[in-house]
Design an enzyme around this catalytic site. Structure first.
Site, PDB file in Angstrom:
ATOM      1  N   CYS A   1      -2.085  -9.330  -1.079  1.00 11.66           N
ATOM      2  CA  CYS A   1      -1.194 -10.311  -0.486  1.00 11.66           C
ATOM      3  C   CYS A   1      -0.615 -11.195  -1.595  1.00 11.66           C
ATOM      4  O   CYS A   1      -1.295 -11.542  -2.550  1.00 11.66           O
ATOM      5  CB  CYS A   1      -1.867 -11.219   0.532  1.00 11.66           C
ATOM      6  SG  CYS A   1      -2.545 -10.347   1.946  1.00 11.66           S
TER       7      CYS A   1
ATOM      8  N   ARG B   1       1.625  -6.619  -4.687  1.00 12.64           N
ATOM      9  CA  ARG B   1       0.309  -7.096  -4.250  1.00 12.64           C
ATOM     10  C   ARG B   1      -0.011  -6.683  -2.820  1.00 12.64           C
ATOM     11  O   ARG B   1      -1.143  -6.871  -2.348  1.00 12.64           O
ATOM     12  CB  ARG B   1       0.250  -8.635  -4.343  1.00 12.64           C
ATOM     13  CG  ARG B   1       0.456  -9.163  -5.736  1.00 12.64           C
ATOM     14  CD  ARG B   1       0.431 -10.670  -5.724  1.00 12.64           C
ATOM     15  NE  ARG B   1      -0.890 -11.174  -5.431  1.00 12.64           N
ATOM     16  CZ  ARG B   1      -1.802 -11.461  -6.339  1.00 12.64           C
ATOM     17  NH1 ARG B   1      -1.532 -11.304  -7.618  1.00 12.64           N
ATOM     18  NH2 ARG B   1      -2.975 -11.916  -5.993  1.00 12.64           N
TER      19      ARG B   1
ATOM     20  N   TRP C   1      -1.068  -7.407   2.474  1.00 14.65           N
ATOM     21  CA  TRP C   1      -1.905  -6.208   2.445  1.00 14.65           C
ATOM     22  C   TRP C   1      -2.923  -6.447   3.550  1.00 14.65           C
ATOM     23  O   TRP C   1      -3.758  -7.339   3.461  1.00 14.65           O
ATOM     24  CB  TRP C   1      -2.591  -6.055   1.092  1.00 14.65           C
ATOM     25  CG  TRP C   1      -3.359  -4.774   0.965  1.00 14.65           C
ATOM     26  CD1 TRP C   1      -2.880  -3.557   0.569  1.00 14.65           C
ATOM     27  CD2 TRP C   1      -4.759  -4.581   1.217  1.00 14.65           C
ATOM     28  NE1 TRP C   1      -3.878  -2.617   0.581  1.00 14.65           N
ATOM     29  CE2 TRP C   1      -5.051  -3.217   0.967  1.00 14.65           C
ATOM     30  CE3 TRP C   1      -5.802  -5.411   1.633  1.00 14.65           C
ATOM     31  CZ2 TRP C   1      -6.326  -2.676   1.113  1.00 14.65           C
ATOM     32  CZ3 TRP C   1      -7.071  -4.870   1.788  1.00 14.65           C
ATOM     33  CH2 TRP C   1      -7.322  -3.518   1.523  1.00 14.65           C
TER      34      TRP C   1
ATOM     35  N   ASN D   1      -3.779 -15.708   1.362  1.00 15.12           N
ATOM     36  CA  ASN D   1      -4.242 -14.507   0.654  1.00 15.12           C
ATOM     37  C   ASN D   1      -5.751 -14.626   0.559  1.00 15.12           C
ATOM     38  O   ASN D   1      -6.251 -15.571  -0.030  1.00 15.12           O
ATOM     39  CB  ASN D   1      -3.595 -14.481  -0.746  1.00 15.12           C
ATOM     40  CG  ASN D   1      -4.245 -13.466  -1.669  1.00 15.12           C
ATOM     41  OD1 ASN D   1      -4.847 -12.500  -1.218  1.00 15.12           O
ATOM     42  ND2 ASN D   1      -4.109 -13.684  -2.968  1.00 15.12           N
ATOM     43  N   GLY D   2      -6.472 -13.678   1.156  1.00 12.14           N
ATOM     44  CA  GLY D   2      -7.932 -13.732   1.101  1.00 12.14           C
ATOM     45  C   GLY D   2      -8.525 -13.423   2.456  1.00 12.14           C
ATOM     46  O   GLY D   2      -7.850 -12.858   3.324  1.00 12.14           O
TER      47      GLY D   2
ATOM     48  N   GLU E   1      -9.844   9.774 -14.679  1.00 11.12           N
ATOM     49  CA  GLU E   1      -8.639   8.949 -14.590  1.00 11.12           C
ATOM     50  C   GLU E   1      -7.440   9.789 -14.134  1.00 11.12           C
ATOM     51  O   GLU E   1      -6.636   9.340 -13.309  1.00 11.12           O
ATOM     52  CB  GLU E   1      -8.391   8.286 -15.957  1.00 11.12           C
ATOM     53  CG  GLU E   1      -7.133   7.466 -16.100  1.00 11.12           C
ATOM     54  CD  GLU E   1      -7.011   6.302 -15.110  1.00 11.12           C
ATOM     55  OE1 GLU E   1      -7.964   5.995 -14.395  1.00 11.12           O
ATOM     56  OE2 GLU E   1      -5.907   5.724 -15.052  1.00 11.12           O
TER      57      GLU E   1
ATOM     58  N   LYS F   1      -5.256   9.071 -10.757  1.00 13.18           N
ATOM     59  CA  LYS F   1      -3.797   8.865 -10.771  1.00 13.18           C
ATOM     60  C   LYS F   1      -3.123   9.776  -9.755  1.00 13.18           C
ATOM     61  O   LYS F   1      -2.239   9.357  -9.021  1.00 13.18           O
ATOM     62  CB  LYS F   1      -3.199   9.166 -12.154  1.00 13.18           C
ATOM     63  CG  LYS F   1      -3.432   8.186 -13.264  1.00 13.18           C
ATOM     64  CD  LYS F   1      -2.770   6.857 -13.104  1.00 13.18           C
ATOM     65  CE  LYS F   1      -3.631   5.932 -12.288  1.00 13.18           C
ATOM     66  NZ  LYS F   1      -4.584   5.105 -12.984  1.00 13.18           N
TER      67      LYS F   1
ATOM     68  N   GLU G   1      -3.908   8.691  -6.013  1.00 12.92           N
ATOM     69  CA  GLU G   1      -3.359   7.442  -5.471  1.00 12.92           C
ATOM     70  C   GLU G   1      -1.852   7.465  -5.276  1.00 12.92           C
ATOM     71  O   GLU G   1      -1.353   6.782  -4.385  1.00 12.92           O
ATOM     72  CB  GLU G   1      -3.819   6.211  -6.265  1.00 12.92           C
ATOM     73  CG  GLU G   1      -3.352   6.091  -7.676  1.00 12.92           C
ATOM     74  CD  GLU G   1      -3.872   4.806  -8.323  1.00 12.92           C
ATOM     75  OE1 GLU G   1      -4.032   4.820  -9.539  1.00 12.92           O
ATOM     76  OE2 GLU G   1      -4.091   3.799  -7.639  1.00 12.92           O
TER      77      GLU G   1
ATOM     78  N   HIS H   1     -22.163  23.807 -11.363  1.00 11.32           N
ATOM     79  CA  HIS H   1     -23.203  23.297 -10.459  1.00 11.32           C
ATOM     80  C   HIS H   1     -22.636  22.977  -9.075  1.00 11.32           C
ATOM     81  O   HIS H   1     -23.268  22.263  -8.310  1.00 11.32           O
ATOM     82  CB  HIS H   1     -23.857  22.059 -11.062  1.00 11.32           C
ATOM     83  CG  HIS H   1     -24.551  22.348 -12.357  1.00 11.32           C
ATOM     84  ND1 HIS H   1     -25.713  23.082 -12.439  1.00 11.32           N
ATOM     85  CD2 HIS H   1     -24.206  22.038 -13.627  1.00 11.32           C
ATOM     86  CE1 HIS H   1     -26.073  23.196 -13.711  1.00 11.32           C
ATOM     87  NE2 HIS H   1     -25.178  22.570 -14.448  1.00 11.32           N
TER      88      HIS H   1
ATOM     89  N   LYS I   1      -1.978  -3.930  -5.837  1.00 15.12           N
ATOM     90  CA  LYS I   1      -2.253  -4.027  -7.268  1.00 15.12           C
ATOM     91  C   LYS I   1      -3.501  -4.854  -7.570  1.00 15.12           C
ATOM     92  O   LYS I   1      -4.302  -4.488  -8.412  1.00 15.12           O
ATOM     93  CB  LYS I   1      -1.027  -4.631  -7.956  1.00 15.12           C
ATOM     94  CG  LYS I   1      -1.102  -4.654  -9.464  1.00 15.12           C
ATOM     95  CD  LYS I   1      -0.947  -3.274 -10.038  1.00 15.12           C
ATOM     96  CE  LYS I   1      -1.085  -3.250 -11.540  1.00 15.12           C
ATOM     97  NZ  LYS I   1      -1.432  -1.910 -12.023  1.00 15.12           N
TER      98      LYS I   1
HETATM   99  O1  M6R Z   1      -7.063  -5.228 -11.950  1.00 14.93           O
HETATM  100  P1  M6R Z   1      -8.266  -4.382 -12.159  1.00 14.93           P
HETATM  101  O2  M6R Z   1      -8.217  -3.635 -13.440  1.00 14.93           O
HETATM  102  O3  M6R Z   1      -9.549  -5.132 -12.016  1.00 14.93           O
HETATM  103  O4  M6R Z   1      -8.196  -3.326 -10.990  1.00 14.93           O
HETATM  104  C1  M6R Z   1      -9.197  -2.376 -10.779  1.00 14.93           C
HETATM  105  C2  M6R Z   1      -8.724  -1.307  -9.843  1.00 14.93           C
HETATM  106  O5  M6R Z   1      -8.395  -1.848  -8.596  1.00 14.93           O
HETATM  107  C3  M6R Z   1      -7.503  -0.565 -10.395  1.00 14.93           C
HETATM  108  O6  M6R Z   1      -7.742  -0.025 -11.637  1.00 14.93           O
HETATM  109  C4  M6R Z   1      -7.094   0.571  -9.424  1.00 14.93           C
HETATM  110  O7  M6R Z   1      -8.066   1.548  -9.394  1.00 14.93           O
HETATM  111  C5  M6R Z   1      -5.735   1.138  -9.847  1.00 14.93           C
HETATM  112  N1  M6R Z   1      -4.871   1.237  -8.718  1.00 14.93           N
HETATM  113  C6  M6R Z   1      -5.852   2.468 -10.480  1.00 14.93           C
HETATM  114  O8  M6R Z   1      -4.616   2.997 -10.836  1.00 14.93           O
END
Ligand code: M6R
Length: 610
Positions: free
Chosen positions: A2, A27, A72, A98-99, A483, A487, A490, A506, A605
């Site tokens: 948010c 956000r 969000w 926000n929260g 990673e 990517k 998501e 395994h 984000k």
């Molecule tokens: O802002 P942060 O690095 O603490 O965020 C952690 C994760 O939420 C963030 O890396 C998330 O996994 C990303 N969307 C990955 O691309």
């Protein structure tokens, strides 16, 4: 999660708020809304969906005081009713939040008994009516009613409230969620981060947890939760407006991927001097002795930042010979971890606002650990609550999928621990100089890795319809496999899993057939022969193999379906370049599948809820 904005001044608030919401949309993008005060009227417009739907909506746009929100969803599905701002029952107050208000259920029951009704499922609507109720029953000013209400609230929040009974005022407060105030003569701005503010002013105040600010057209006052006046610390923003624009790229993510040669160089600028062999990281100097004497290091982080922590585990143990444990922040806090007084805990976060990481930090601090932050966002909560820390200096990352923050985190962590290894004497001077020189060359090597973009675009056309992917790597490239899979998941919504290549036999090997793309990060390192065997195992089962390999590899190109070349570097630095083709692969596949690359569904984000 948010984004909230606010404006009070002499100008038309609507356009300022709308533009601010567009900047904060990363956000959360489930719904958006604006409340404006015009004379004695409080006009609210809110819409499910992105800010563009709000912009298209027919609404009253007059007024020079207002608040806005991009959501969000936590409590209640994304729809117009649950969208913020929320209005109190008597129509006098509007709030954005926000929260999460954890005790909203019991407050709601009490308010219902008093005759209050609710049109949304949100905790926020409960809070605004709670404030209204306190204001009515105790005849308090808006700011006093907000303060009293918040003293009875459990949870995390950044809120902004306006009242049609008090039209020259915005009251805002924070606890656990960020809030920044922008200062300009006769105008005040409010936002969840500095991005909506920077085009208006670079004078800002980051509100501290528990503080309440009252903004009027003439002045602003900050008090703590006990109503004691505070002296705000005014800071000058260093963000440039162009850092918040796409700069000619189709997406922020692409800009951020292609910006990596520069962002990696920015992380090293003024810190690493290859000619003199000097490495200076100002932010953590007071704890350098504690780091040198550490028996072990704990790393806490989430998502991509957690993957950066895993890579760091490999090089810290190799270079410094200090045992490292890398923990998901969300698990760490709930499993009664063993933390000794004086232990070193490193918190890694791009946003500096991740709720799980913040909670892990609080736990570690309570138990006497020294907590160091490796954070990108200047002035963020994690940067403020850690004992010391170092900023990445990678510039704002706006695409929800983290890319340049990952390579920046690795660069900064590498600098910290290369230096530490040198001071501890766990590496020889010539090795130190060799690694330092190699680190200095990473920006140009990242630029070379980016040259595979066109080839990756072509490969993506063949793979875009796959329903599953496996990502496999060994050693330093194992976290890179994780990673790469994250990517792809998501932003393309294709199921993908990362594994250590040797673990394939395994279990995951059962998944392999002629439909299954398997991405091997097979750059030349100590386990190259082993990964060749793993590729063979996949090919024998007719899997489609995409391998990123180092230039000059004579074997891999003959075995696999597609190759992507990455430049040679030291094994411990390889993740900085080997991740780049994987970022591009997920970008192009997502683009071909027509997903929203910068704002993938269900994500935000900054993950400011647990
Ligand atoms: O802002 P942060 O690095 O603490 O965020 C952690 C994760 O939420 C963030 O890396 C998330 O996994 C990303 N969307 C990955 O691309």
């Amino acid at each position: 999660m948010c984004g909230i904005v606010g404006y009070i001044g002499t100008k038309d608030a609507y356009s300022i708020l709308l533009k601010g919401l567009k900047r904060l949309e990363y956000r959360g993008y489930d719904s958006a809304g604006i409340a404006l005060i015009d004379d004695l009227n409080l006009n609210i417009t809110k819409k499910e969906g992105k800010v563009i739907r709000l912009e298209e909506a027919d609404c009253k746009k007059e007024g020079s005081v207002g608040i806005g929100h991009t959501r969000w969803a936590t409590h209640g599905e994304p729809n117009d009713e649950n969208a913020h701002p929320h209005l109190s029952n008597n129509g006098s107050l509007a709030i954005v939040h926000n929260g999460i208000i954890e005790n909203y259920g019991s407050l709601k029951i009490e308010l219902k008994k008093k005759g209050y009704h609710f049109s949304s499922e949100t905790d926020t609507e409960v809070l605004v009516n709670f404030i209204e109720d306190i204001q009515k029953t105790e005849s308090l000013s808006l700011e006093d009613a907000v303060r009293v209400a918040l003293s009875k609230v459990v949870g995390a929040y950044a809120i902004a409230v306006i009242s049609k009974e008090d039209t020259n005022k915005i009251v805002a407060a924070r606890k656990g969620s960020p809030l920044v105030i922008g200062l300009k003569n006769g105008e005040y701005f409010l936002a969840s981060d500095a991005s909506p503010i920077v085009e208006h002013t670079n004078e800002v105040v980051y509100l501290n947890d528990g503080e309440i600010v009252v903004l009027t057209k003439e002045n602003y006052f900050v008090k703590d939760a006990k109503d004691i006046p505070q002296t705000p610390y005014v800071q000058t923003l260093e963000i440039k407006l162009e850092e918040l624009e796409k700069g000619g790229y189709d997406h922020f993510m692409l800009k951020e991927i292609f910006g990596q040669p520069d962002s990696i160089a920015d992380c090293m600028r003024g810190r690493l001097n290859v000619d003199t062999g000097n490495l200076v990281l100002g932010g953590i100097q007071s704890y350098s002795k504690a780091l040198q004497n550490a028996d072990r290091i704990l790393i806490v982080a989430c998502g991509t930042s957690w993957h950066a922590g895993l890579v760091a585990e490999y090089f810290i143990e190799e270079l410094c010979r200090i045992p490292v444990e890398v923990e998901y922040a969300s698990e760490f806090r709930y499993r009664n971890p063993i933390i000794k007084e004086g232990d070193i805990v490193i918190a890694i976060s791009q946003s500096g606002e991740t709720a799980d990481t913040l909670a892990a930090i609080e736990l570690a601090k309570d138990r006497g650990a020294i907590v160091l932050g490796v954070v990108n966002t200047v002035g963020s909560s994690i940067a403020r609550v850690t004992h010391e820390g170092t900023y990445l200096h990678a510039g704002p990352e706006i695409g929800v999928a983290s890319t340049k923050a990952f390579t920046a985190q690795l660069t900064v962590l590498y600098m910290i621990f290369l230096k530490l290894a040198f001071h501890k004497g766990t590496i020889a001077q010539n090795k130190y100089r060799q690694l330092l020189t190699e680190l200095g060359k990473i920006p140009e090597k990242a630029a070379i890795a980016l040259k595979s973009n066109e080839k990756i675009k072509e490969i993506s056309k063949r793979l875009k319809d796959a329903r599953n992917f496996l990502y496999l790597g060994r050693g330093y490239n194992f976290p890179v496999a994780l990673e790469g899979a994250l990517k792809l998941k998501e932003i393309s919504y294709i199921h993908a899993e990362g594994y250590p290549a040797a673990e394939m036999k395994h279990g995951p090997i059962a998944l392999i057939d002629e439909q299954m793309p398997v991405v091997f990060i097979a750059t030349k390192d100590g386990s190259h022969d082993k990964i060749i065997s793993n590729i063979q195992e996949v090919k024998t089962r007719k899997g489609i193999v995409i391998a990123s390999e180092t230039k000059g590899d004579a074997v891999i190109p003959k075995m696999v379906d597609y190759t992507i070349e990455v430049p040679v570097t030291h094994e411990s630095l390889m993740p900085l370049v080997s991740v780049i083709p994987l970022q591009l692969l997920s970008y192009h596949i997502a683009l071909l599948r027509g997903t929203n690359v910068d704002q993938p569904r269900n994500l935000a984000k900054s993950v400011t809820v647990e």
